[in-house]
Design a protein around this motif. Sequence first.
Motif, PDB file in Angstrom:
ATOM      1  N   ARG A 688       0.834  -1.203   0.000  1.00 51.69           N
ATOM      2  CA  ARG A 688       0.000   0.000   0.000  1.00 51.69           C
ATOM      3  C   ARG A 688       0.871   1.256   0.000  1.00 51.69           C
ATOM      4  O   ARG A 688       2.002   1.224   0.466  1.00 51.69           O
ATOM      5  CB  ARG A 688      -0.877   0.042   1.262  1.00 51.69           C
ATOM      6  N   GLU A 693      -3.785   4.320  -0.984  1.00 51.99           N
ATOM      7  CA  GLU A 693      -4.567   3.265  -0.323  1.00 51.99           C
ATOM      8  C   GLU A 693      -4.954   3.655   1.102  1.00 51.99           C
ATOM      9  O   GLU A 693      -5.879   3.106   1.674  1.00 51.99           O
ATOM     10  CB  GLU A 693      -3.774   1.952  -0.284  1.00 51.99           C
ATOM     11  N   ALA A 703      -7.979  -0.820   5.065  1.00 48.79           N
ATOM     12  CA  ALA A 703      -6.858  -0.707   4.123  1.00 48.79           C
ATOM     13  C   ALA A 703      -5.999  -1.975   4.110  1.00 48.79           C
ATOM     14  O   ALA A 703      -5.027  -2.064   3.361  1.00 48.79           O
ATOM     15  CB  ALA A 703      -5.993   0.498   4.475  1.00 48.79           C
ATOM     16  N   PHE A 778      -5.611  -1.180  -7.026  1.00 49.23           N
ATOM     17  CA  PHE A 778      -6.240  -1.321  -5.713  1.00 49.23           C
ATOM     18  C   PHE A 778      -7.554  -0.554  -5.769  1.00 49.23           C
ATOM     19  O   PHE A 778      -7.639   0.490  -6.416  1.00 49.23           O
ATOM     20  CB  PHE A 778      -5.373  -0.676  -4.631  1.00 49.23           C
TER      21      PHE A 778
END
Length: 829
Positions: A688, A693, A703, A778
């Motif tokens: 991430r 994110e 997350a 994502f």
Amino acid sequence: EESSSPSLGKDRADTVIIGGGCVGVSLAYHLAKAGLKDVVLLEKSELTAGSTWHAAGLTTYFHPGINLKKIHAYSIKLYEKLEEETGQAVGFHQPGSIRIASTPTRVDEFKYQMTRAGWHPTEQYLITPEKVQELFPLLNMDTVLAGLYNPGDGHIDPYSLTMALAAGARKYGAQLNYPVQVTNLNSRSDGTWEVETPLGVIRAKRIVNTAGFWARDIGKMIGLQHPLIPVHHQYVVTSTIPEVKALKTELPVIRDLEGSYYLRQERDGLLFGPYESEEKMKLQDSWVTHGVPPGFGKELFESDLDRIMEHIEAAMEMVPVLRKADIVNTIAGPITYSPDILPMVGPHQGVRNYWVAIGFGYGIIHAGGIGKYLSDWILEGEPPFDLIELDPNRYGKWTTTEYTAAKARESYGFNNIVGYPKEERFAGRPTERTSGLYDLLKSKCSMGFHAGWEQPHWFYKPGDETGYKPSFRRTNWFDPVGREYKQVMEKVGVIDLTPFGKFKLKGTDSIKLLDHLFANVVPKVGSTNISHMLTPRGKVYAELTVSQLYPGEFMLVTGSGSELHDLRWIEEEVTRGGYKVEIQNVTDEMGVLGVAGPYARQVLQKLTSEDLSDGSFKFLQSRHLKLSDIAVTAIRISYTGELGWELYHRKEDSAALYSAIMEAGQKEGIDNFGTYALNALRLEKGFRAWGAEMNCDTNPLEAGLEYFVKLNKTADFTGKEALKEIKEKGLKRRLVYLTVETDNVDPEGNESVWHNGKVIGNTTSGSFSYSAQQSLAFAYVPMELSKVGQKLEVEILGKNYPATIIQEPLVLTEPTRTRLQRKGESPKI
């Protein structure tokens, strides 16, 4: 207008707001309405003096940013209700607005913007030329290809708006005092302020600088150089035009982007405001060097129609009735610009209880939302949502007056330029923030700008199309980035990571402080971990790597854009908790090189007698050693997920260290890589990124950061209680990992995610995966649509592409692969 006889009324206040334009008055209104007692606003001449009173007053839902749309939307909703609440007319017109596309690239931009509007509640449509003409019948349609239409847009009378907010502020108990000039500011050791005025001194818990183009002068009182500069903005008002007078409904506001102007109806005529090119536009430089002239308040500059002639011609071409109209008024007034056109909003690093809301190029549309946003932040100790792009701490000592002037020119001239993904702007570069490798590398790569630093995005090889070629589709860097990706996966690559924010921390309370600040445990001596600072509500304020180098001595590392954002938060905690620690910002003194890839160990081992074998120098360990006689702090970590080290060293040693590594790696075929390849590598590994994110809009559980959050550790870290509650209630959405079947275009982040004809979420970042040979992204989606195998769609440039949630990561990290190999399993690469 009610005149206020100058008096201070009180000698103590909770919050003193300096400046009575629409932004300051909106903040006073929101703080008082939220119940804060003792809000005092000081204005040196009269309310709206400065930029507010002569503004063109445009209000729009449109913004290319994600969270700034929330600011715009709040402002418009507030302005719709203000008259009813305060009894003051505000002259709010909402005929809608249309941005005009007259080139195919502009149509792409509109599609790009539409996919970012899908998951926002505000109405926005891509409309055909026929619809554009129906809404604005006086348009010459020869070049119109499409329109971006926001029905709720329009314009408001800035003076009346400010007076209504002022009436509201008084109604809820705020004091608005004028004319009262602030002559000096003294900060006291307890963090409170003495605000000096000709009428006496006010003691305040906090001060907020909302002083418009006087904001620099206020900043100077406490030793800050706010990077702001006044620009001359002109707009023109015509006499009555019979064709306009004959219309039954008010014309929507139009923005002719190629012509670089806005145009709206003003009574029975038109009002027209251009943004000239950076060569032609005018800055009020003298105010920066000598301060705003005393007594300047509701004055204007000399107008200069020659300067805007080509825009007037473009407007007459687009709206032919203008040809016959007479100009009755030309307004040329000062507007404050920051280097990147965005305002600076929030608490300031390095000074306690000093907040700013300054640098507004579009103060009218921002005033309502920013007043609310800041008021929430002041009262609740954390921002209601993430606006890192407005953080005043994005600028630093590197932001010189020359830089500010060059950038303000560029930003003004680029007001209506096409907004590409991965945009670079080159004015004012480089700043003094160049790494020790800049001179070695600058001709070999395409450089990106990160918080003042120059950092390689991608490197050139013979036969490449070089230079910056922005596009909404795959462009000249696409193949070179694939080459660099392969370099790191198969051999060994070197990357300049100098822009990282780097802090040294030591002292008797250092462990106690970090245990309270971070959700992860404190690493042991010689170890490193990834740790998150959370807000009291359990949102992710920051992500850093923490290394304990000696007992009680730490190095903290954060991304380039978060340096002062994170430092401010830590410093505030130190003061609040009275921790005995010393913190030192060493960002500018330290260089960082990343070395990664299967041969990384082999290459570095040639330069040191220290044992770098896996048994001796494990993943996430840190130690001091010498490479080719240069002292480095080496951390075995890499954002590529491959075998690698980050090497922290004195910046003056960077070139020698880089050359030694390159020399040592000849046999292994060592080469450079840049941040674009780094991004592709980290996405494949499922790493991430802070700001994508996770940020102040997300909690670490949704997350997918559970691994780094130790809810069972004994220390009561900030956000712990909130997180326990979030966990108990269960998540509403979570971050998923998608492959997307695209054609010549890749997700960037912030695209709409669709399911069954509805927008159900949004991507956070994306890239082409050079290993899977398809796009990866994502995205946040509702829990019920978050299972592996779920089919979704991602909208890119106006088209919905099939997407599938897959098991993450796509490529296992090197430490995981090594572990599986030891167990005799064959890892997926």
